[in-house]
Design an enzyme around this catalytic site. Structure first.
Site, PDB file in Angstrom:
ATOM      1  N   ARG A  73       0.855  -1.187   0.000  1.00  0.00           N
ATOM      2  CA  ARG A  73       0.000   0.000   0.000  1.00  0.00           C
ATOM      3  C   ARG A  73       0.891   1.238   0.000  1.00  0.00           C
ATOM      4  O   ARG A  73       1.934   1.262   0.650  1.00  0.00           O
ATOM      5  CB  ARG A  73      -0.893   0.030   1.247  1.00  0.00           C
ATOM      6  CG  ARG A  73      -2.020  -0.969   1.219  1.00  0.00           C
ATOM      7  CD  ARG A  73      -2.963  -0.800   2.383  1.00  0.00           C
ATOM      8  NE  ARG A  73      -2.357  -1.136   3.654  1.00  0.00           N
ATOM      9  CZ  ARG A  73      -1.904  -0.258   4.542  1.00  0.00           C
ATOM     10  NH1 ARG A  73      -1.990   1.044   4.308  1.00  0.00           N
ATOM     11  NH2 ARG A  73      -1.369  -0.663   5.678  1.00  0.00           N
ATOM     12  N   TYR A 215      -1.274  -3.502  -6.973  1.00  0.00           N
ATOM     13  CA  TYR A 215      -1.001  -4.360  -5.810  1.00  0.00           C
ATOM     14  C   TYR A 215      -2.003  -4.189  -4.669  1.00  0.00           C
ATOM     15  O   TYR A 215      -2.346  -3.052  -4.295  1.00  0.00           O
ATOM     16  CB  TYR A 215       0.407  -4.063  -5.271  1.00  0.00           C
ATOM     17  CG  TYR A 215       0.959  -5.181  -4.424  1.00  0.00           C
ATOM     18  CD1 TYR A 215       1.632  -6.246  -5.022  1.00  0.00           C
ATOM     19  CD2 TYR A 215       0.789  -5.201  -3.051  1.00  0.00           C
ATOM     20  CE1 TYR A 215       2.125  -7.289  -4.258  1.00  0.00           C
ATOM     21  CE2 TYR A 215       1.280  -6.248  -2.275  1.00  0.00           C
ATOM     22  CZ  TYR A 215       1.955  -7.294  -2.897  1.00  0.00           C
ATOM     23  OH  TYR A 215       2.435  -8.330  -2.136  1.00  0.00           O
ATOM     24  N   GLY A 216      -2.416  -5.282  -4.092  1.00  0.00           N
ATOM     25  CA  GLY A 216      -3.146  -5.328  -2.817  1.00  0.00           C
ATOM     26  C   GLY A 216      -4.183  -4.244  -2.615  1.00  0.00           C
ATOM     27  O   GLY A 216      -5.024  -3.979  -3.480  1.00  0.00           O
ATOM     28  N   GLY A 217      -4.093  -3.626  -1.438  1.00  0.00           N
ATOM     29  CA  GLY A 217      -5.077  -2.628  -1.041  1.00  0.00           C
ATOM     30  C   GLY A 217      -5.152  -1.428  -1.975  1.00  0.00           C
ATOM     31  O   GLY A 217      -6.125  -0.671  -1.944  1.00  0.00           O
ATOM     32  N   LYS A 224      -9.388  -2.084   1.738  1.00  0.00           N
ATOM     33  CA  LYS A 224      -9.103  -0.909   2.564  1.00  0.00           C
ATOM     34  C   LYS A 224      -9.892   0.321   2.076  1.00  0.00           C
ATOM     35  O   LYS A 224     -10.345   1.128   2.881  1.00  0.00           O
ATOM     36  CB  LYS A 224      -7.607  -0.598   2.551  1.00  0.00           C
ATOM     37  CG  LYS A 224      -6.733  -1.764   3.003  1.00  0.00           C
ATOM     38  CD  LYS A 224      -7.008  -2.178   4.421  1.00  0.00           C
ATOM     39  CE  LYS A 224      -6.038  -3.254   4.876  1.00  0.00           C
ATOM     40  NZ  LYS A 224      -6.339  -3.728   6.230  1.00  0.00           N
ATOM     41  N   HIS A 244     -11.019  -1.794  11.562  1.00  0.00           N
ATOM     42  CA  HIS A 244      -9.888  -2.637  11.174  1.00  0.00           C
ATOM     43  C   HIS A 244      -9.717  -3.694  12.259  1.00  0.00           C
ATOM     44  O   HIS A 244      -8.798  -3.628  13.078  1.00  0.00           O
ATOM     45  CB  HIS A 244      -8.655  -1.730  11.051  1.00  0.00           C
ATOM     46  CG  HIS A 244      -7.466  -2.388  10.436  1.00  0.00           C
ATOM     47  ND1 HIS A 244      -6.187  -1.993  10.708  1.00  0.00           N
ATOM     48  CD2 HIS A 244      -7.348  -3.406   9.551  1.00  0.00           C
ATOM     49  CE1 HIS A 244      -5.333  -2.733  10.022  1.00  0.00           C
ATOM     50  NE2 HIS A 244      -6.014  -3.601   9.322  1.00  0.00           N
ATOM     51  N   SER A 266      -0.545  -3.066  12.148  1.00  0.00           N
ATOM     52  CA  SER A 266       0.157  -4.062  11.328  1.00  0.00           C
ATOM     53  C   SER A 266       1.276  -4.712  12.139  1.00  0.00           C
ATOM     54  O   SER A 266       1.849  -4.089  13.026  1.00  0.00           O
ATOM     55  CB  SER A 266       0.808  -3.407  10.109  1.00  0.00           C
ATOM     56  OG  SER A 266      -0.124  -2.630   9.449  1.00  0.00           O
ATOM     57  N   CYS A 268       1.256  -7.121  14.288  1.00  0.00           N
ATOM     58  CA  CYS A 268       0.984  -7.506  15.683  1.00  0.00           C
ATOM     59  C   CYS A 268       0.271  -8.859  15.759  1.00  0.00           C
ATOM     60  O   CYS A 268      -0.215  -9.234  16.832  1.00  0.00           O
ATOM     61  CB  CYS A 268       0.145  -6.443  16.373  1.00  0.00           C
ATOM     62  SG  CYS A 268       1.033  -4.897  16.629  1.00  0.00           S
ATOM     63  N   LYS A 270      -2.533 -10.158  13.910  1.00  0.00           N
ATOM     64  CA  LYS A 270      -4.012 -10.188  13.865  1.00  0.00           C
ATOM     65  C   LYS A 270      -4.534 -11.494  13.257  1.00  0.00           C
ATOM     66  O   LYS A 270      -5.436 -12.129  13.814  1.00  0.00           O
ATOM     67  CB  LYS A 270      -4.481  -8.986  13.048  1.00  0.00           C
ATOM     68  CG  LYS A 270      -5.858  -8.542  13.364  1.00  0.00           C
ATOM     69  CD  LYS A 270      -5.959  -7.030  13.385  1.00  0.00           C
ATOM     70  CE  LYS A 270      -6.800  -6.483  12.279  1.00  0.00           C
ATOM     71  NZ  LYS A 270      -6.334  -6.298  10.989  1.00  0.00           N
ATOM     72  N   THR A 271      -3.956 -11.872  12.123  1.00  0.00           N
ATOM     73  CA  THR A 271      -4.425 -13.103  11.469  1.00  0.00           C
ATOM     74  C   THR A 271      -4.131 -14.306  12.368  1.00  0.00           C
ATOM     75  O   THR A 271      -4.956 -15.224  12.478  1.00  0.00           O
ATOM     76  CB  THR A 271      -3.770 -13.257  10.077  1.00  0.00           C
ATOM     77  OG1 THR A 271      -4.072 -12.079   9.324  1.00  0.00           O
ATOM     78  CG2 THR A 271      -4.287 -14.463   9.324  1.00  0.00           C
ATOM     79  N   ASP A 291      -9.502  -9.328   9.330  1.00  0.00           N
ATOM     80  CA  ASP A 291      -8.975  -7.985   9.052  1.00  0.00           C
ATOM     81  C   ASP A 291      -9.985  -6.853   9.268  1.00  0.00           C
ATOM     82  O   ASP A 291      -9.600  -5.796   9.725  1.00  0.00           O
ATOM     83  CB  ASP A 291      -8.446  -7.937   7.609  1.00  0.00           C
ATOM     84  CG  ASP A 291      -7.558  -6.742   7.338  1.00  0.00           C
ATOM     85  OD1 ASP A 291      -6.766  -6.372   8.225  1.00  0.00           O
ATOM     86  OD2 ASP A 291      -7.658  -6.159   6.241  1.00  0.00           O
ATOM     87  N   ARG A 390       2.348 -11.990  -0.300  1.00  0.00           N
ATOM     88  CA  ARG A 390       1.004 -12.308   0.198  1.00  0.00           C
ATOM     89  C   ARG A 390       0.465 -13.612  -0.366  1.00  0.00           C
ATOM     90  O   ARG A 390       0.866 -14.054  -1.444  1.00  0.00           O
ATOM     91  CB  ARG A 390       0.033 -11.197  -0.228  1.00  0.00           C
ATOM     92  CG  ARG A 390       0.372  -9.822   0.322  1.00  0.00           C
ATOM     93  CD  ARG A 390      -0.151  -9.644   1.707  1.00  0.00           C
ATOM     94  NE  ARG A 390       0.202  -8.359   2.284  1.00  0.00           N
ATOM     95  CZ  ARG A 390      -0.516  -7.754   3.212  1.00  0.00           C
ATOM     96  NH1 ARG A 390      -1.634  -8.303   3.664  1.00  0.00           N
ATOM     97  NH2 ARG A 390      -0.122  -6.604   3.721  1.00  0.00           N
ATOM     98  N   ASN A 524      -2.175 -17.309  24.176  1.00  0.00           N
ATOM     99  CA  ASN A 524      -3.055 -16.150  24.331  1.00  0.00           C
ATOM    100  C   ASN A 524      -4.484 -16.577  24.668  1.00  0.00           C
ATOM    101  O   ASN A 524      -5.311 -15.759  25.091  1.00  0.00           O
ATOM    102  CB  ASN A 524      -3.047 -15.284  23.065  1.00  0.00           C
ATOM    103  CG  ASN A 524      -1.691 -14.619  22.860  1.00  0.00           C
ATOM    104  OD1 ASN A 524      -0.927 -14.458  23.821  1.00  0.00           O
ATOM    105  ND2 ASN A 524      -1.377 -14.256  21.630  1.00  0.00           N
TER     106      ASN A 524
END
Ligand code: OXD
Ligand code: MN
Length: 613
Positions: A73, A215-217, A224, A244, A266, A268, A270-271, A291, A390, A524
């Site tokens: 991005r 590309y991507g977003g 996004k 988000h 980003s 951290c 999330k997925t 996401d 990705r 976790n």
């Protein structure tokens, strides 16, 4: 399908105008079939842009390599073009809509020459859901069409819901590389130079114009651009939330279920959290989304969330069978890989995939032949897969996808988690004392920069409020106000107890030697279990100046974590918090000027007072 067959007059006219401007050689309206997806892949293979992978190992998968200038991005080229600059706020790039449209119209003129214009009707959210929204993207990239097939719901079923005059978000996309007579892509990823890339959003007219990146977003405009930047504006105007956030389903050993969302900047995990495999016996985590969450109030006063997406566009490096088995399983078939390494036997490879690459040589993301690495350790600057490589995988292929992930009503949310990489100060988990205190926690979310990333910022916190900094389509101060207003509305309706409870979590505390104090990943689940019980108001917390922390004994220490370390993770670092408050007061909140809600300054004062008491 041909444009002439469309029933929606407004849509037809919008496409005809785009055709006149961008002058493609032909136009195709996407129907959303498997045959169409296969055709898009074939078109990319024929253009030398996609490589089919080993069908025995990765059936139905292909690999793309993008241009080295087009790998992520581009926040510096992303614009929130509201009529007034003050509505975009200090954290977004702004240009007046008339000026930006003039510049971009010049770029779009003839930009699809030699190419096909694809028209993609897509639904963000289950088709026909009250919470879903429809967009239509026109693009000259068959890569985008194939990815949109996985990431959104595409085609005739969407046109049926749109009817003759339904609302849609119009999205222009062109890679900005017209072809001369007889010219072909010939294996070269088409895009425009950086200075000509624009990812533009017009919040008042709900339009997206993207140019120059494939590309991507930047290019998959449902993600996004629509689901966050434009949807955040729709959500503000219509009284809901576009965030988000991941969405996960948590089941305790008795079979009771709660749904939790989580916002993390980003890098951290999330997925990984959305697909976690609990180490705590009897607990289960299932994925609703990884996401983005769209949340609307039901008649019962609860917030119901849908995942507007249909697939995962996950970062490949670092993903392996230990860190995220479910993600690895999700992309084993029918997936698109971008900027990964390619092994001799037609398999993909990336740094920290779990082992070295098979064979003598691999092809790196730039297309160069390299000796096969014997282990999976990244070598900075010499990566075989680009660090932002990705996988695009259908969510339905995820082994832990919740059966209700496509329920059009959404799932009722019990808790919001906010979190970031915080080596010091921030405890393992902390429950907000109230909705306003929770909004305060969201507003100060940030991640600490480590030596490995940017050396001159070591130890500093980069604030990313609600993990929405690059994704909020309007002024962040007004965004905080919107969050506060939902709490006030619930209170006025006598439904404040139906609001999700708010927590701040931190898996990334480090000790004096720089070692992580908490193992993270599946462990976790211990924190999730505590959150679950907190939502039922179990007697498992102690009140502190910063919020409700775990009562000793209510989180069991995982293997390798001593009781003393656990105690430190779950206590208040008074001096650290005083510094935190001072940093927010001096460096963070003033950025938002007079749009910063007074209620959040009041929270700051109240915490400071409690810390000094
Ligand atoms: C993403 C991001 O790709 O947040 O999801 O950048
Ligand atoms: Mn994201």
């Amino acid at each position: 399908m041909k444009v002439q067959e469309l029933k929606h007059a407004g849509l037809k006219k919008w496409i005809e105008d785009a055709v006149a401007l961008m002058t493609p050689d032909s136009v195709e309206v996407c129907e959303g079939t498997q045959t169409e997806y296969n055709h898009m892949i074939m078109v990319n293979i024929a253009a030398g842009l996609a490589t089919p992978l080993n069908a025995g190992k990765l059936p139905g998968c292909v690999l793309f390599r993008s241009d080295p200038s087009d790998v992520a991005r581009v926040e510096d080229r992303t614009f929130i073009s509201s009529e007034k600059e003050s509505d975009a706020g200090p954290t977004n790039h702004w240009t007046a809509p008339a000026e930006l449209k003039k510049t971009m119209t010049k770029l779009y003129k003839g930009s699809m020459k030699g190419r096909t214009m694809y028209v993609i009707p897509f639904s963000m959210g289950p088709v026909g859901s009250d919470i879903a929204k429809i967009g239509v993207e026109i693009t000259d990239s068959a890569y985008v069409v194939a990815n949109m097939h996985i990431m959104t719901r595409v085609g005739v079923k969407v046109l049926d819901v749109l009817g003759k005059d339904g609302f849609f978000v119009p999205c222009y996309h062109s890679v900005g590389k017209p072809l001369a007579e007889g010219e072909k892509d010939n294996g070269v990823w088409p895009c425009a130079p950086m200075a000509d890339k624009y990812i533009s959003h017009f919040p008042e007219t709900r339009e997206i114009w993207s140019y120059g990146s494939g590309y991507g977003g930047n290019a998959l405009l449902g993600k996004k651009c629509l689901a966050l930047r434009i949807a955040s504006v729709l959500a503000r105007d219509e009284g809901w939330l576009a965030e988000h956030m991941l969405i996960l389903k948590l089941t305790n050993p008795k079979g009771d279920v709660k749904y939790v969302t989580g916002a993390f900047p980003s890098a951290c995990g999330k997925t990984n959290l959305a697909m976690l495999i609990p180490t705590l016996p009897g607990w289960k985590v299932e994925t609703v989304g990884d996401d983005i969450a769209w949340m609307k109030f039901g008649a019962d006063g609860r917030l119901y969330a849908i995942n507007p997406e249909a697939g995962f566009f996950g970062v490949a490096p670092g993903t392996n069978y230990d860190s995220n088995k479910n993600a690895m399983e999700s992309c084993k078939k029918n997936s698109i890989f971008t900027n990964c390494g390619l092994t001799e036997d037609g398999d993909i490879w990336w740094e920290q995939i779990g082992q070295g690459a098979a064979g003598q040589e691999v092809i790196d993301w730039k297309g160069a032949l390299r000796p096969s690495p014997i282990n999976d350790k990244p070598v900075k600057g010499q990566e075989i897969a680009h660090p932002n490589a990705r996988f695009t995988a259908p969510a339905k292929q995820c082994p832990c996808v919740a059966p209700e992930w496509e329920d059009p009503k959404g799932v009722p949310i019990s808790a919001f988690l906010f979190g970031g990489r915080r080596p010091s100060t921030i405890p393992l988990v902390n429950q907000a004392k109230s909705w306003t205190h929770g909004v305060f926690m969201g507003s100060i979310t940030g991640s600490e920069v480590t030596a490995a990333v940017i050396s001159d910022q070591v130890g500093q916190v980069r604030r990313d409020p609600f993990a929405m900094l690059p994704f909020c389509g309007y002024h962040m101060g007004d965004y905080f106000k919107h969050w506060l207003s939902l709490g006030k509305k619930a209170e006025a309706a006598g439904k404040a107890d139906k609001l999700p409870k708010i927590f701040f979590v931190n898996w990334f505390r480090k000790d004096a030697d720089g070692k992580f104090m908490w193992p993270g990943y599946g462990e976790n689940s211990r924190v999730l279990a505590w959150v679950f019980d907190r939502c039922d108001n179990k007697d498992n917390c102690v009140e502190t100046p910063i919020g409700n922390l775990p009562k000793p004994g209510t989180i069991e220490a995982p293997k390798g974590v001593s009781e003393a370390v656990l105690k430190e993770l779950c206590s208040v670092d008074i001096e650290g918090w005083k510094k935190e408050i001072a940093d927010v007061r001096k460096n963070h909140y003033p950025k938002f000027g007079d749009k910063m809600p007074k209620e959040l300054y009041d929270e700051l004062d109240a915490i400071e007072k409690r810390l000094n008491a």
